[in-house]
Motif scaffolding. Structure first.
Motif, short mmCIF file in Angstrom:
data_model
loop_
_atom_site.label_atom_id
_atom_site.label_comp_id
_atom_site.label_asym_id
_atom_site.label_seq_id
_atom_site.Cartn_x
_atom_site.Cartn_y
_atom_site.Cartn_z
N THR A 281 0.83 -1.20 0.00
CA THR A 281 0.00 0.00 0.00
C THR A 281 0.86 1.24 0.00
O THR A 281 0.61 2.19 -0.76
CB THR A 281 -0.93 0.01 1.24
N GLU A 282 1.89 1.25 0.82
CA GLU A 282 2.79 2.40 0.91
C GLU A 282 3.53 2.62 -0.41
O GLU A 282 3.68 3.76 -0.87
CB GLU A 282 3.80 2.19 2.04
N THR A 283 3.96 1.55 -1.03
CA THR A 283 4.65 1.65 -2.32
C THR A 283 3.76 2.31 -3.37
O THR A 283 4.17 3.24 -4.07
CB THR A 283 5.08 0.26 -2.81
N ILE A 284 2.52 1.83 -3.46
CA ILE A 284 1.59 2.33 -4.47
C ILE A 284 1.19 3.78 -4.17
O ILE A 284 1.21 4.65 -5.05
CB ILE A 284 0.35 1.43 -4.54
N ALA A 285 0.82 4.05 -2.92
CA ALA A 285 0.38 5.39 -2.56
C ALA A 285 1.50 6.41 -2.74
O ALA A 285 1.26 7.53 -3.21
CB ALA A 285 -0.13 5.40 -1.13
N SER A 286 2.70 6.03 -2.39
CA SER A 286 3.84 6.96 -2.50
C SER A 286 4.11 7.33 -3.96
O SER A 286 4.39 8.49 -4.28
CB SER A 286 5.09 6.35 -1.88
N LEU A 287 4.01 6.34 -4.86
CA LEU A 287 4.21 6.62 -6.28
C LEU A 287 3.13 7.55 -6.81
O LEU A 287 3.42 8.49 -7.57
CB LEU A 287 4.21 5.31 -7.08
N ALA A 288 1.89 7.29 -6.40
CA ALA A 288 0.79 8.13 -6.87
C ALA A 288 0.93 9.56 -6.36
O ALA A 288 0.69 10.52 -7.10
CB ALA A 288 -0.54 7.53 -6.42
N GLN A 289 1.31 9.69 -5.11
CA GLN A 289 1.48 11.03 -4.53
C GLN A 289 2.67 11.76 -5.13
O GLN A 289 2.62 12.97 -5.37
CB GLN A 289 1.61 10.92 -3.01
N ALA A 290 3.74 11.03 -5.41
CA ALA A 290 4.95 11.64 -5.96
C ALA A 290 4.72 12.15 -7.38
O ALA A 290 5.40 13.08 -7.82
CB ALA A 290 6.10 10.63 -5.95
N HIS A 291 3.77 11.56 -8.08
CA HIS A 291 3.48 12.00 -9.44
C HIS A 291 3.10 13.48 -9.45
O HIS A 291 3.53 14.24 -10.31
CB HIS A 291 2.35 11.16 -10.03
N GLY A 292 2.27 13.87 -8.48
CA GLY A 292 1.94 15.28 -8.31
C GLY A 292 0.80 15.80 -9.14
O GLY A 292 0.29 16.90 -8.88
N GLY A 293 0.36 15.03 -10.13
CA GLY A 293 -0.68 15.52 -11.02
C GLY A 293 -2.10 15.22 -10.57
O GLY A 293 -3.07 15.75 -11.13
N TYR A 294 -2.23 14.38 -9.54
CA TYR A 294 -3.56 13.92 -9.12
C TYR A 294 -3.65 13.90 -7.60
O TYR A 294 -2.67 13.63 -6.90
CB TYR A 294 -3.82 12.50 -9.66
N THR A 295 -4.85 14.17 -7.11
CA THR A 295 -5.08 14.04 -5.67
C THR A 295 -5.30 12.57 -5.33
O THR A 295 -5.85 11.80 -6.12
CB THR A 295 -6.30 14.87 -5.25
N VAL A 296 -4.87 12.19 -4.13
CA VAL A 296 -4.81 10.78 -3.74
C VAL A 296 -5.41 10.58 -2.36
O VAL A 296 -5.18 11.39 -1.45
CB VAL A 296 -3.34 10.27 -3.74
N ALA A 297 -6.17 9.51 -2.20
CA ALA A 297 -6.67 9.11 -0.88
C ALA A 297 -6.45 7.61 -0.70
O ALA A 297 -6.51 6.84 -1.67
CB ALA A 297 -8.16 9.43 -0.75
N VAL A 298 -6.20 7.20 0.53
CA VAL A 298 -6.04 5.78 0.86
C VAL A 298 -7.03 5.44 1.97
O VAL A 298 -7.01 6.05 3.04
CB VAL A 298 -4.60 5.47 1.31
N ASN A 299 -7.90 4.48 1.69
CA ASN A 299 -8.92 4.05 2.65
C ASN A 299 -9.74 5.23 3.17
O ASN A 299 -10.02 5.34 4.36
CB ASN A 299 -8.29 3.26 3.80
N GLY A 300 -10.13 6.09 2.23
CA GLY A 300 -11.02 7.18 2.55
C GLY A 300 -12.46 6.73 2.38
O GLY A 300 -12.90 5.77 3.01
N ARG A 301 -13.19 7.40 1.50
CA ARG A 301 -14.58 7.01 1.24
C ARG A 301 -14.67 5.61 0.64
O ARG A 301 -15.63 4.89 0.87
CB ARG A 301 -15.25 8.03 0.30
#
Length: 262
Positions: free
Chosen positions: A179-199
């Motif tokens: 989860t950390e690997t995937i979320a970190s890559l998504a957040q590092a991209h910078g072009g999109y907002t990211v949530a983990v286990n939100g709604r």
């Protein structure tokens, strides 16, 4: 065939349970005109994830519309989000509370059971079989459940959703390191907002099959459709937008497969 399936060689299975658009004639005859527009479909995901075959991932995608039966709901039709509004196993209305059926044409329990056997079970039988095959080959496998949704749906949440919503049943369906690997890559991209286990914490598929202790790591990605398509009729694919998010999706999918080998 009740689904489209392609077997791959890497330890990654991507499931797309809500891309189906077919509706059996006998059911379609009972639907409202608005239902036949199928507004809550996860439109164009097979096209958006078109790189998966080249990567060598296994893919499983639905044929039948979620309005026939929702492949991402438990067969007992229990609410995955207790206390919150959600649609059921055989939905009766759209995300905007518009009725799917003409008056008096809703399915009874016997029909729900028939649809479970005819449309729900084949998809899940194939899903289970492919997970078992990949586990036998690799020892660990990632199940990526791919979804998309309109970016604003007041029935379920206030305001606009984050662009990329990852769900792992609050950590139960997937190793924290993945989860950390995937979320970190998504957040590092910078072009999109990211949530983990939100709604979105993952539906039945993520929660039922994601068993880290048995080698299956389940993660759901619910994307805002505004990242790759027009959210109003006729729900057109936007190649210009898709070209911006596809490299990130490919990077995430590759990272998930690579993680299993660590």
């Amino acid at each position: 065939m009740d689904y489209q399936f392609k077997a791959g060689g890497i330890p990654l299975l991507v499931s797309m349970p809500h891309v189906g658009t077919d509706i059996p004639d006998d059911i379609a005859a009972r639907f409202t005109p608005g239902a036949l527009d199928k507004p809550d479909t996860d439109w164009h995901l097979v096209q958006l994830y078109g790189f998966l075959q080249e990567m060598g991932a296994s893919t499983l995608s639905a044929r039948w519309s979620r309005y026939v039966i929702d492949l991402n709901r438990p067969p007992e039709n229990t609410n995955l989000y207790p206390g919150q509004d959600t649609t059921g196993l055989c939905p009766l209305d759209t995300f905007h509370r518009e009725p799917l059926y003409q008056d008096g044409q809703q399915p009874d329990e016997a029909e729900v059971q028939r649809r479970l056997a005819a449309y729900w079970k084949p998809y899940h039988d194939q899903l289970r079989a492919e997970l078992d095959r990949l586990l036998h080959l690799h020892g660990r496998v990632v199940l990526w459940d791919a979804h998309s949704i309109a970016s604003v749906v007041p029935r379920f949440f206030e305001g606009k959703l984050p662009d990329l919503n990852f769900g792992t049943a609050d950590g139960a369906s997937c190793a924290p390191a993945l989860t950390e690997t995937i979320a970190s890559l998504a957040q590092a991209h910078g072009g999109y907002t990211v949530a983990v286990n939100g709604r979105f914490k993952g539906g039945h598929i993520t929660r039922h099959y994601g068993r880290p202790e048995s080698g299956v790591h389940g993660i759901q990605l619910e994307m805002c459709q505004s990242t790759y398509m027009n959210e109003t009729l006729p729900f057109a694919y936007r190649a210009d937008l898709a070209a911006q998010v596809q490299p990130l999706l490919r990077q995430l999918a590759q990272a998930a497969a690579d993680w299993t080998k660590q």
